[in-house]
Every structure is written in structure tokens, then in C-alpha cells.
Motif scaffolding. Structure first.
Motif, PDB file in Angstrom:
ATOM      1  N   SER A   5       0.826  -1.206   0.000  1.00  0.00           N
ATOM      2  CA  SER A   5       0.000   0.000   0.000  1.00  0.00           C
ATOM      3  C   SER A   5       0.861   1.256   0.000  1.00  0.00           C
ATOM      4  O   SER A   5       1.941   1.292   0.590  1.00  0.00           O
ATOM      5  N   MET A   6       0.325   2.285  -0.656  1.00  0.00           N
ATOM      6  CA  MET A   6       0.905   3.624  -0.604  1.00  0.00           C
ATOM      7  C   MET A   6      -0.241   4.593  -0.369  1.00  0.00           C
ATOM      8  O   MET A   6      -1.264   4.503  -1.035  1.00  0.00           O
ATOM      9  N   VAL A   7      -0.062   5.489   0.573  1.00  0.00           N
ATOM     10  CA  VAL A   7      -1.063   6.524   0.826  1.00  0.00           C
ATOM     11  C   VAL A   7      -0.411   7.851   0.460  1.00  0.00           C
ATOM     12  O   VAL A   7       0.595   8.239   1.051  1.00  0.00           O
ATOM     13  N   ILE A   8      -0.987   8.528  -0.534  1.00  0.00           N
ATOM     14  CA  ILE A   8      -0.443   9.801  -1.001  1.00  0.00           C
ATOM     15  C   ILE A   8      -1.418  10.904  -0.597  1.00  0.00           C
ATOM     16  O   ILE A   8      -2.594  10.860  -0.961  1.00  0.00           O
ATOM     17  N   GLN A   9      -0.895  11.864   0.165  1.00  0.00           N
ATOM     18  CA  GLN A   9      -1.740  12.955   0.668  1.00  0.00           C
ATOM     19  C   GLN A   9      -1.023  14.287   0.497  1.00  0.00           C
ATOM     20  O   GLN A   9       0.203  14.360   0.624  1.00  0.00           O
ATOM     21  N   TRP A  10      -1.801  15.312   0.228  1.00  0.00           N
ATOM     22  CA  TRP A  10      -1.246  16.659   0.152  1.00  0.00           C
ATOM     23  C   TRP A  10      -1.013  17.192   1.559  1.00  0.00           C
ATOM     24  O   TRP A  10      -1.872  17.068   2.430  1.00  0.00           O
ATOM     25  N   SER A  11       0.162  17.757   1.793  1.00  0.00           N
ATOM     26  CA  SER A  11       0.467  18.387   3.072  1.00  0.00           C
ATOM     27  C   SER A  11       0.465  19.899   2.866  1.00  0.00           C
ATOM     28  O   SER A  11       1.374  20.447   2.222  1.00  0.00           O
ATOM     29  N   LYS A  12      -0.558  20.546   3.390  1.00  0.00           N
ATOM     30  CA  LYS A  12      -0.647  22.003   3.275  1.00  0.00           C
ATOM     31  C   LYS A  12       0.513  22.667   4.015  1.00  0.00           C
ATOM     32  O   LYS A  12       1.109  23.623   3.530  1.00  0.00           O
ATOM     33  N   LYS A  13       0.853  22.105   5.166  1.00  0.00           N
ATOM     34  CA  LYS A  13       1.932  22.648   5.995  1.00  0.00           C
ATOM     35  C   LYS A  13       3.271  22.608   5.259  1.00  0.00           C
ATOM     36  O   LYS A  13       4.048  23.553   5.313  1.00  0.00           O
ATOM     37  N   ASP A  14       3.540  21.507   4.553  1.00  0.00           N
ATOM     38  CA  ASP A  14       4.821  21.323   3.875  1.00  0.00           C
ATOM     39  C   ASP A  14       4.778  21.692   2.390  1.00  0.00           C
ATOM     40  O   ASP A  14       5.808  21.675   1.712  1.00  0.00           O
ATOM     41  N   CYS A  16       3.659  19.973  -0.178  1.00  0.00           N
ATOM     42  CA  CYS A  16       4.112  18.877  -1.026  1.00  0.00           C
ATOM     43  C   CYS A  16       3.217  17.665  -0.780  1.00  0.00           C
ATOM     44  O   CYS A  16       2.411  17.658   0.137  1.00  0.00           O
ATOM     45  N   PHE A  17       3.370  16.666  -1.636  1.00  0.00           N
ATOM     46  CA  PHE A  17       2.659  15.406  -1.449  1.00  0.00           C
ATOM     47  C   PHE A  17       3.509  14.501  -0.559  1.00  0.00           C
ATOM     48  O   PHE A  17       4.701  14.327  -0.816  1.00  0.00           O
ATOM     49  N   VAL A  18       2.909  13.955   0.471  1.00  0.00           N
ATOM     50  CA  VAL A  18       3.588  13.042   1.398  1.00  0.00           C
ATOM     51  C   VAL A  18       3.050  11.639   1.156  1.00  0.00           C
ATOM     52  O   VAL A  18       1.841  11.440   1.040  1.00  0.00           O
ATOM     53  N   THR A  34       5.277  17.144  -6.765  1.00  0.00           N
ATOM     54  CA  THR A  34       4.116  16.785  -7.576  1.00  0.00           C
ATOM     55  C   THR A  34       3.675  15.379  -7.182  1.00  0.00           C
ATOM     56  O   THR A  34       4.432  14.615  -6.576  1.00  0.00           O
ATOM     57  N   TYR A  35       2.442  15.038  -7.556  1.00  0.00           N
ATOM     58  CA  TYR A  35       1.923  13.699  -7.278  1.00  0.00           C
ATOM     59  C   TYR A  35       2.816  12.649  -7.936  1.00  0.00           C
ATOM     60  O   TYR A  35       3.169  11.641  -7.328  1.00  0.00           O
ATOM     61  N   GLU A  36       3.196  12.901  -9.188  1.00  0.00           N
ATOM     62  CA  GLU A  36       4.021  11.954  -9.939  1.00  0.00           C
ATOM     63  C   GLU A  36       5.388  11.770  -9.299  1.00  0.00           C
ATOM     64  O   GLU A  36       5.907  10.656  -9.227  1.00  0.00           O
ATOM     65  N   GLU A  37       5.996  12.862  -8.829  1.00  0.00           N
ATOM     66  CA  GLU A  37       7.292  12.774  -8.171  1.00  0.00           C
ATOM     67  C   GLU A  37       7.175  12.001  -6.855  1.00  0.00           C
ATOM     68  O   GLU A  37       8.040  11.175  -6.538  1.00  0.00           O
ATOM     69  N   ALA A  38       6.112  12.255  -6.107  1.00  0.00           N
ATOM     70  CA  ALA A  38       5.899  11.539  -4.844  1.00  0.00           C
ATOM     71  C   ALA A  38       5.736  10.045  -5.092  1.00  0.00           C
ATOM     72  O   ALA A  38       6.312   9.218  -4.377  1.00  0.00           O
TER      73      ALA A  38
END
Length: 73
Positions: A5-14, A16-18, A34-38
Motif C-alpha cells: 500500500s501507498m497513501v499519497i496525501q497533500w500536506s498544506k503545511k509542507d 508537497c505530497f507526502v 508533484t503527485y508523480e514525483e511523490a
């Protein structure tokens, strides 16, 4: 590549996508601008985790498998 599993979420604080890799523990994460880079970074980290475990003779964590049924639209 194993099916982990991978969970990709946007971090407003950082700003970037974490990405977290749940089967590998809460500290196993990476990010990307970017989502693709993450996603690419997460694939690289996952491969490193698998290779490292195999080299050390450690067992791989069990993959969390989706057990529901996909509803096709």
C-alpha cells in the motif's frame, strides 16, 4: 514489485505530497513536489525496503490486500 500500500496525501503545511508506506511502519515515508514525483519516490523507497530486508534475511511484511469488490461505473 510487490503489492504494498501507498497513501499519497497533500500536506498544506509542507506544500508537497507526502507518501506513507503503511506495511513498513509509520516512519516509512517520502514526499514530492508533484503527485508523480511523490509516487516515483515512493516506488524507489519501497524497492529499497524490499531489497534491504532480503539482504538482511528479514521477512517481508504481509501486504494489506483489498478484500472488497470494486464497483465499476
Amino acid at each position: 514489485m510487490l503489492n504494498y500500500s501507498m497513501v499519497i496525501q497533500w500536506s498544506k503545511k509542507d506544500s508537497c505530497f507526502v507518501v506513507t508506506l503503511p506495511e513498513w511502519g509509520e516512519l516509512c515515508q517520502t514526499y514530492g513536489d508533484t503527485y508523480e514525483e511523490a509516487l516515483s519516490n515512493a516506488k524507489e523507497v519501497l524497492q529499497l525496503m524490499v531489497n534491504s530486508s532480503i539482504e538482511e534475511g528479514s521477512s517481508l511484511p504481509e501486504a494489506d490486500i483489498f478484500r472488497g469488490q470494486l464497483q465499476k461505473v
